[in-house]
Design a protein around this motif. Structure first.
Motif, PDB file in Angstrom:
ATOM      1  N   GLU A 151       0.822  -1.202   0.000  1.00 47.06           N
ATOM      2  CA  GLU A 151       0.000   0.000   0.000  1.00 47.06           C
ATOM      3  C   GLU A 151       0.860   1.258   0.000  1.00 47.06           C
ATOM      4  O   GLU A 151       0.619   2.196  -0.780  1.00 47.06           O
ATOM      5  CB  GLU A 151      -0.933  -0.005   1.210  1.00 47.06           C
ATOM      6  CG  GLU A 151      -1.885   1.182   1.254  1.00 47.06           C
ATOM      7  CD  GLU A 151      -2.867   1.123   2.402  1.00 47.06           C
ATOM      8  OE1 GLU A 151      -3.587   2.124   2.605  1.00 47.06           O
ATOM      9  OE2 GLU A 151      -2.916   0.091   3.104  1.00 47.06           O
ATOM     10  N   LEU A 152       1.887   1.292   0.868  1.00 43.52           N
ATOM     11  CA  LEU A 152       2.783   2.446   0.901  1.00 43.52           C
ATOM     12  C   LEU A 152       3.577   2.556  -0.395  1.00 43.52           C
ATOM     13  O   LEU A 152       3.828   3.670  -0.888  1.00 43.52           O
ATOM     14  CB  LEU A 152       3.732   2.343   2.095  1.00 43.52           C
ATOM     15  CG  LEU A 152       3.107   2.477   3.487  1.00 43.52           C
ATOM     16  CD1 LEU A 152       4.188   2.381   4.563  1.00 43.52           C
ATOM     17  CD2 LEU A 152       2.336   3.785   3.629  1.00 43.52           C
ATOM     18  N   ALA A 153       3.973   1.396  -0.948  1.00 41.89           N
ATOM     19  CA  ALA A 153       4.718   1.406  -2.206  1.00 41.89           C
ATOM     20  C   ALA A 153       3.890   2.014  -3.330  1.00 41.89           C
ATOM     21  O   ALA A 153       4.393   2.795  -4.143  1.00 41.89           O
ATOM     22  CB  ALA A 153       5.155  -0.007  -2.569  1.00 41.89           C
ATOM     23  N   CYS A 154       2.608   1.683  -3.373  1.00 47.22           N
ATOM     24  CA  CYS A 154       1.727   2.218  -4.412  1.00 47.22           C
ATOM     25  C   CYS A 154       1.536   3.723  -4.243  1.00 47.22           C
ATOM     26  O   CYS A 154       1.483   4.462  -5.238  1.00 47.22           O
ATOM     27  CB  CYS A 154       0.381   1.502  -4.389  1.00 47.22           C
ATOM     28  SG  CYS A 154       0.445  -0.205  -4.996  1.00 47.22           S
ATOM     29  N   LEU A 155       1.442   4.179  -3.004  1.00 48.90           N
ATOM     30  CA  LEU A 155       1.292   5.609  -2.766  1.00 48.90           C
ATOM     31  C   LEU A 155       2.520   6.381  -3.222  1.00 48.90           C
ATOM     32  O   LEU A 155       2.418   7.428  -3.873  1.00 48.90           O
ATOM     33  CB  LEU A 155       1.040   5.864  -1.279  1.00 48.90           C
ATOM     34  CG  LEU A 155      -0.330   5.464  -0.735  1.00 48.90           C
ATOM     35  CD1 LEU A 155      -0.370   5.613   0.780  1.00 48.90           C
ATOM     36  CD2 LEU A 155      -1.435   6.320  -1.380  1.00 48.90           C
ATOM     37  N   GLU A 156       3.714   5.863  -2.908  1.00 48.07           N
ATOM     38  CA  GLU A 156       4.937   6.546  -3.331  1.00 48.07           C
ATOM     39  C   GLU A 156       5.128   6.430  -4.837  1.00 48.07           C
ATOM     40  O   GLU A 156       5.632   7.360  -5.477  1.00 48.07           O
ATOM     41  CB  GLU A 156       6.142   5.991  -2.574  1.00 48.07           C
ATOM     42  CG  GLU A 156       7.471   6.652  -2.920  1.00 48.07           C
ATOM     43  CD  GLU A 156       7.527   8.158  -2.614  1.00 48.07           C
ATOM     44  OE1 GLU A 156       8.534   8.787  -3.011  1.00 48.07           O
ATOM     45  OE2 GLU A 156       6.587   8.698  -1.994  1.00 48.07           O
TER      46      GLU A 156
END
Length: 340
Positions: free
Chosen positions: A131-136
């Motif tokens: 999820e954090l990877a997709c946001l960044e």
């Protein structure tokens, strides 16, 4: 009449900011890389914050001007910048890795936007948390306006075929992000420290691991528009793909559990760079995946790289193919139009 110089786009180069924060103090635990500038100021030591030495580097790792001078000397028109793989930090807390990734991405983007005619950029993400990877990733593509992302060949020892990473690859396809896979956290590293074997043997094995995982996991089948390139000529994959193909046919009960199609179906569906250090090896890679799927890659500015980027290509193939491998295939990988 002398031949006109062919353009060169180098998709495999690394960059770090000269000033790295004290992540240990900020996060409350150690294991992170910092740079210790040496008295001459044109060299530095990459050291973990526990004092363990990692690598000595020169100013061309952080100085855009030194980098541009090297590019002028070697005839490289454009570099694709990405961080040094040791900075992936997938082992750390995901939110901490995100903070570190943002710092690196902001710096890399500043270099790209200061010299847009010379550099493209690939960001980094905390891939241990999808999820954090997709946001960044979305910030990398929309706000920083980079070309894509660099990831490791495995994440905490999990293969890239692990279903938890699939939403990230979906986002890469949706956003048109180029994905560059670089070997890291090499399998068997703890058992082969002598002779520099993690870099000489482990890295090629990691390249094959990443490609085989994405093939057998059906990533290329499910995401046909996903653009992925693998470092170091795909590692040992080009020289073991026949074994993978035979294994798939001989034991489909073990190999075809996530994807019913054989590895040969995906030759030409992904890119590799040209960094194989041998003319016969490069010709084999080109014959296997096609010239339009092989890009110039030098691993600049590190010692295992190609000192004169493109020299192996120029000494191996004819002009028609040379033009494709030196820059046209990179434009396809990066998703560039003829106007770019």
């Amino acid at each position: 009449m002398p031949k006109q110089k062919m353009p060169k786009i180098d998709i495999h180069t690394h960059l770090l900011p000269q000033d790295l924060p004290d992540w240990k103090s900020q996060f409350g635990y150690g294991g992170f890389i910092k740079l210790e500038t040496l008295p001459c100021c044109k060299r530095a030591r990459m050291v973990r914050d526990d004092g363990k030495f990692f690598r000595e580097v020169e100013e061309n790792l952080w100085s855009a001007q030194a980098r541009l001078a090297d590019m002028a000397r070697t005839g490289v028109d454009k570099q694709v910048l990405s961080t040094v793989p040791v900075m992936f930090n997938y082992w750390a807390g995901a939110k901490d890795t995100l903070a570190l990734a943002k710092y690196l991405n902001d710096h890399l983007a500043s270099v790209v936007h200061e010299h847009p005619e010379r550099f493209y950029g690939l960001g980094t993400v905390p891939l241990q948390d999808t999820e954090l990877a997709c946001l960044e990733l979305e910030r990398i593509m929309k706000e920083l306006r980079l070309s894509g992302v660099q990831i490791a060949s495995n994440v905490g020892e999990a293969n890239l075929s692990d279903e938890r990473f699939f939403p990230f690859f979906q986002e890469c396809e949706r956003l048109g992000a180029a994905v560059f896979v670089h070997p890291w956290y090499m399998m068997g590293e703890d058992n082969m420290q002598k002779y520099w074997l993690p870099w000489l043997v482990g890295m090629p094995a990691e390249g094959a691991r990443a490609i085989a995982s994405m093939i057998f996991g059906g990533i290329f089948e499910r995401l046909p528009k996903l653009r992925v390139a693998f470092a170091h000529g795909g590692g040992s994959f080009p020289f073991t793909w026949g074994r993978l193909e035979h294994g798939f046919q001989a034991r489909p009960d073990l190999c075809a559990v996530d994807n019913p199609y054989p590895p040969s179906r995906y030759l030409g569906r992904f890119w590799v760079d040209s960094l194989v250090h041998d003319r016969k090896a490069l010709q084999h890679v080109i014959d296997l995946v096609g010239a339009e799927r092989v890009c110039l890659g030098s691993d600049y500015p590190f010692p295992l790289g190609e000192n004169e980027p493109g020299s192996l290509i120029e000494s191996t193939v004819g002009d028609g193919i040379k033009e494709t491998v030196l820059y046209k295939s990179a434009k396809l990988f990066l998703g560039l139009s003829d106007r770019d």
